[in-house]
Write an enzyme that holds these catalytic residues in place. Structure first.
Site, PDB file in Angstrom:
ATOM      1  N   LYS A 194       0.866  -1.191   0.000  1.00  0.00           N
ATOM      2  CA  LYS A 194       0.000   0.000   0.000  1.00  0.00           C
ATOM      3  C   LYS A 194       0.895   1.230   0.000  1.00  0.00           C
ATOM      4  O   LYS A 194       2.041   1.165   0.459  1.00  0.00           O
ATOM      5  CB  LYS A 194      -0.888   0.025   1.255  1.00  0.00           C
ATOM      6  CG  LYS A 194      -2.106   0.912   1.130  1.00  0.00           C
ATOM      7  CD  LYS A 194      -3.237   0.190   0.416  1.00  0.00           C
ATOM      8  CE  LYS A 194      -4.451   1.082   0.226  1.00  0.00           C
ATOM      9  NZ  LYS A 194      -5.615   0.302  -0.205  1.00  0.00           N
TER      10      LYS A 194
HETATM   11  P1  NAD Z   1     -13.271   7.948  -2.810  1.00  0.00           P
HETATM   12  O1  NAD Z   1     -12.213   8.951  -2.593  1.00  0.00           O
HETATM   13  O2  NAD Z   1     -13.776   7.711  -4.207  1.00  0.00           O
HETATM   14  O3  NAD Z   1     -14.559   8.250  -1.894  1.00  0.00           O
HETATM   15  C1  NAD Z   1     -14.521   8.436  -0.520  1.00  0.00           C
HETATM   16  C2  NAD Z   1     -15.886   8.943  -0.098  1.00  0.00           C
HETATM   17  O4  NAD Z   1     -15.945   9.009   1.326  1.00  0.00           O
HETATM   18  C3  NAD Z   1     -16.236  10.340  -0.600  1.00  0.00           C
HETATM   19  O5  NAD Z   1     -17.590  10.346  -1.031  1.00  0.00           O
HETATM   20  C4  NAD Z   1     -16.106  11.216   0.650  1.00  0.00           C
HETATM   21  O6  NAD Z   1     -16.943  12.354   0.606  1.00  0.00           O
HETATM   22  C5  NAD Z   1     -16.573  10.234   1.690  1.00  0.00           C
HETATM   23  N1  NAD Z   1     -16.224  10.578   3.067  1.00  0.00           N
HETATM   24  C6  NAD Z   1     -15.034  10.948   3.592  1.00  0.00           C
HETATM   25  N2  NAD Z   1     -15.182  11.198   4.923  1.00  0.00           N
HETATM   26  C7  NAD Z   1     -16.480  10.963   5.214  1.00  0.00           C
HETATM   27  C8  NAD Z   1     -17.268  11.037   6.397  1.00  0.00           C
HETATM   28  N3  NAD Z   1     -16.736  11.405   7.551  1.00  0.00           N
HETATM   29  N4  NAD Z   1     -18.609  10.726   6.326  1.00  0.00           N
HETATM   30  C9  NAD Z   1     -19.161  10.344   5.167  1.00  0.00           C
HETATM   31  N5  NAD Z   1     -18.459  10.250   4.027  1.00  0.00           N
HETATM   32  C10 NAD Z   1     -17.152  10.563   4.044  1.00  0.00           C
HETATM   33  O7  NAD Z   1     -12.710   6.582  -2.179  1.00  0.00           O
HETATM   34  P2  NAD Z   1     -13.149   5.091  -2.522  1.00  0.00           P
HETATM   35  O8  NAD Z   1     -12.237   4.563  -3.571  1.00  0.00           O
HETATM   36  O9  NAD Z   1     -14.627   5.046  -2.700  1.00  0.00           O
HETATM   37  O10 NAD Z   1     -12.732   4.347  -1.164  1.00  0.00           O
HETATM   38  C11 NAD Z   1     -13.586   4.313  -0.018  1.00  0.00           C
HETATM   39  C12 NAD Z   1     -13.080   3.239   0.935  1.00  0.00           C
HETATM   40  O11 NAD Z   1     -13.058   1.979   0.254  1.00  0.00           O
HETATM   41  C13 NAD Z   1     -11.654   3.430   1.449  1.00  0.00           C
HETATM   42  O12 NAD Z   1     -11.572   2.918   2.765  1.00  0.00           O
HETATM   43  C14 NAD Z   1     -10.815   2.568   0.524  1.00  0.00           C
HETATM   44  O13 NAD Z   1      -9.594   2.165   1.106  1.00  0.00           O
HETATM   45  C15 NAD Z   1     -11.763   1.407   0.344  1.00  0.00           C
HETATM   46  N6  NAD Z   1     -11.503   0.601  -0.860  1.00  0.00           N
HETATM   47  C16 NAD Z   1     -11.516   1.152  -2.092  1.00  0.00           C
HETATM   48  C17 NAD Z   1     -11.300   0.339  -3.198  1.00  0.00           C
HETATM   49  C18 NAD Z   1     -11.390   0.881  -4.594  1.00  0.00           C
HETATM   50  O14 NAD Z   1     -11.341   0.068  -5.532  1.00  0.00           O
HETATM   51  N7  NAD Z   1     -11.552   2.164  -4.802  1.00  0.00           N
HETATM   52  C19 NAD Z   1     -11.030  -1.020  -3.034  1.00  0.00           C
HETATM   53  C20 NAD Z   1     -11.032  -1.545  -1.745  1.00  0.00           C
HETATM   54  C21 NAD Z   1     -11.276  -0.729  -0.660  1.00  0.00           C
END
Ligand code: NAD
Length: 407
Positions: free
Chosen positions: A104
């Site tokens: 990561k």
């Molecule tokens: P992203 O940046 O696209 O979206 C994050 C979202 O979270 C945004 O809508 C933001 O406004 C919201 N957010 C942040 N703080 C918040 C709060 N306090 N309350 C409510 N909403 C809040 O990120 P993503 O890619 O969607 O990733 C989200 C999670 O999923 C992370 O933990 C990431 O590690 C995990 N994840 C992502 C992937 C992927 O393929 N993108 C894969 C596995 C895990």
């Protein structure tokens, strides 16, 4: 105080190690990353001033294949967070059975404060520093919070310039037309819907009409909302970092919500929905709650108020160990992150594989293979939990660690 995600990860590992009487050498190896890299990134800003950012890459374990995991741009990124996230990648990749280890990375930066040019220069600087330790067979970054296909394409381009030869599969999550796979954008959300569906099916429960509240409407939350809505679940509440909304009838047009959020910056003022407090989202009286934003969203205080019977962990590390105990005592089923969100890395593996074989699979093929992987991993976790009388999280670690131990 914010729980330390690396301590959370260690607690989870120790619990699984005890359940398995794990070989002390393997336990020692999984207890610390193989390698940690911290780099300093001086950046000339558009106004001529200079700022210095910190970048991290942690390579946790490569027993099963090249290190693999996302790259996060967020002001709170620090070494312990990246270490925890890399550990979860080792476990997730073993669980969803792709031939990768765990890695990561990230930069402590708020990308929303940078111009596009600054973001590109910062990404290219980061790539030059990491070039000696990443590569298609060594360590393969991907998108995570606040990074996307465009950023992956900058990394690919800068890496190729630095090493002097083509290396399309040095990153995954690339844009379509630049080596990306069909279905990668949707993969994590869609994969989560398969995992939920399979666990409910194995329990003899139908998802139809079940009410859902989702925290976070980024890549993961927005696609999950779409696929759950399409499969007959009722998505009644959504939030992002600035706003939260509720509709008793359920949100039937997720695309319209996405357009509204793009135009207005948040959900505030969305027609036919009630504004709710952001911190209410996980304690609403619904069937399923989904943390899909950042780690530590579900603290002990919030866990005490959870009314749902299922927590689908789409974010990485959203539940603190204290919260986990409370949820268990209250018979709330937690579908753990390393299972629920593993669809992203499963399709990253498909992308890497297609790049290396010069193949292009259709979206339907990708989704079919993804569904097979998600259902197989969910079945293994469910069966292990039943056999051992443990939680789905403990079972997920048992399945993953048994695979690591058999290498
Ligand atoms: P992203 O940046 O696209 O979206 C994050 C979202 O979270 C945004 O809508 C933001 O406004 C919201 N957010 C942040 N703080 C918040 C709060 N306090 N309350 C409510 N909403 C809040 O990120 P993503 O890619 O969607 O990733 C989200 C999670 O999923 C992370 O933990 C990431 O590690 C995990 N994840 C992502 C992937 C992927 O393929 N993108 C894969 C596995 C895990």
């Amino acid at each position: 105080m914010r729980a330390n995600p690396w301590e959370t990860a260690q607690t989870q590992l120790q619990k699984a190690a005890q359940a398995l009487s794990l070989d002390p050498l393997l336990l020692a190896r999984l207890s610390q990353p193989d390698r940690i890299v911290e780099v300093s990134l001086p950046l000339k800003m558009d106004d001529g001033s200079v700022r210095v950012f910190s970048g991290f890459r942690v390579q946790h374990n490569n027993i099963r294949g090249p290190y693999k995991g996302g790259t996060r741009y967020h002001p709170d990124v620090d070494m312990d967070e990246v270490k925890a996230l890399s550990f979860w990648m080792t476990m997730k990749n073993a669980l969803v059975d792709v031939p990768f280890g765990g890695g990561k990375g990230g930069i402590a930066v708020n990308p929303k404060e940078l111009s596009e040019g600054e973001l590109e220069r910062l990404t290219r600087e980061f790539t030059r520093r990491l070039a000696p330790v990443i590569g298609p067979e060594l360590d393969v970054p991907a998108p995570d919070v606040n990074t996307n296909g465009k950023i992956m394409d900058w990394i690919r381009d800068e890496y190729e310039k630095t090493v002097g030869h083509p290396a399309l599969s040095v990153v995954t999550g690339k844009p379509l037309g630049a080596g990306g796979s069909e279905g990668r954008t949707e993969a994590t959300g869609l994969g989560g819907s398969f995992a939920l569906d399979e666990i409910l099916r194995l329990r003899g429960v139908s998802g139809k009409g079940k009410t859902v509240a989702i925290q976070g409407f980024g890549n993961v939350g927005s696609y999950l909302a779409r696929y759950l809505q399409k499969s007959g679940y009722k998505v009644v509440a959504l939030s992002d970092s600035k706003s939260a909304i509720f509709s008793g009838k359920g949100f039937n047009d997720i695309d319209a919500l996405e357009v509204f959020k793009k135009e207005h910056g948040s959900f505030a003022g969305y027609p036919a929905a009630k504004a709710i407090r952001n911190d209410e989202i996980l304690t609403l009286p619904v069937d399923i709650v989904v943390p899909a934003a950042l780690e530590n969203a579900l603290t002990a205080d919030i866990a005490k108020g959870v009314k749902a019977s299922v927590v689908l962990e789409m974010a990485n590390g959203p539940t603190t160990p204290e919260a986990e105990e409370i949820l268990r005592a209250n018979n709330v089923t937690v579908i753990p992150d390393i299972l629920a969100n593993s669809g992203g890395v499963a399709v990253s593996y498909f992308e890497w594989f297609q790049n290396r074989r010069d193949e292009r699979w259709t979206k339907a093929e990708v989704f079919k293979k993804l569904e097979k992987k998600m259902r197989a991993a969910s079945d293994a976790v469910f069966r292990t939990a039943r056999e051992r009388g443990v939680t789905l999280r403990d079972a997920a670690y048992v399945v993953a660690i048994e695979r690591l131990a058999s290498e």
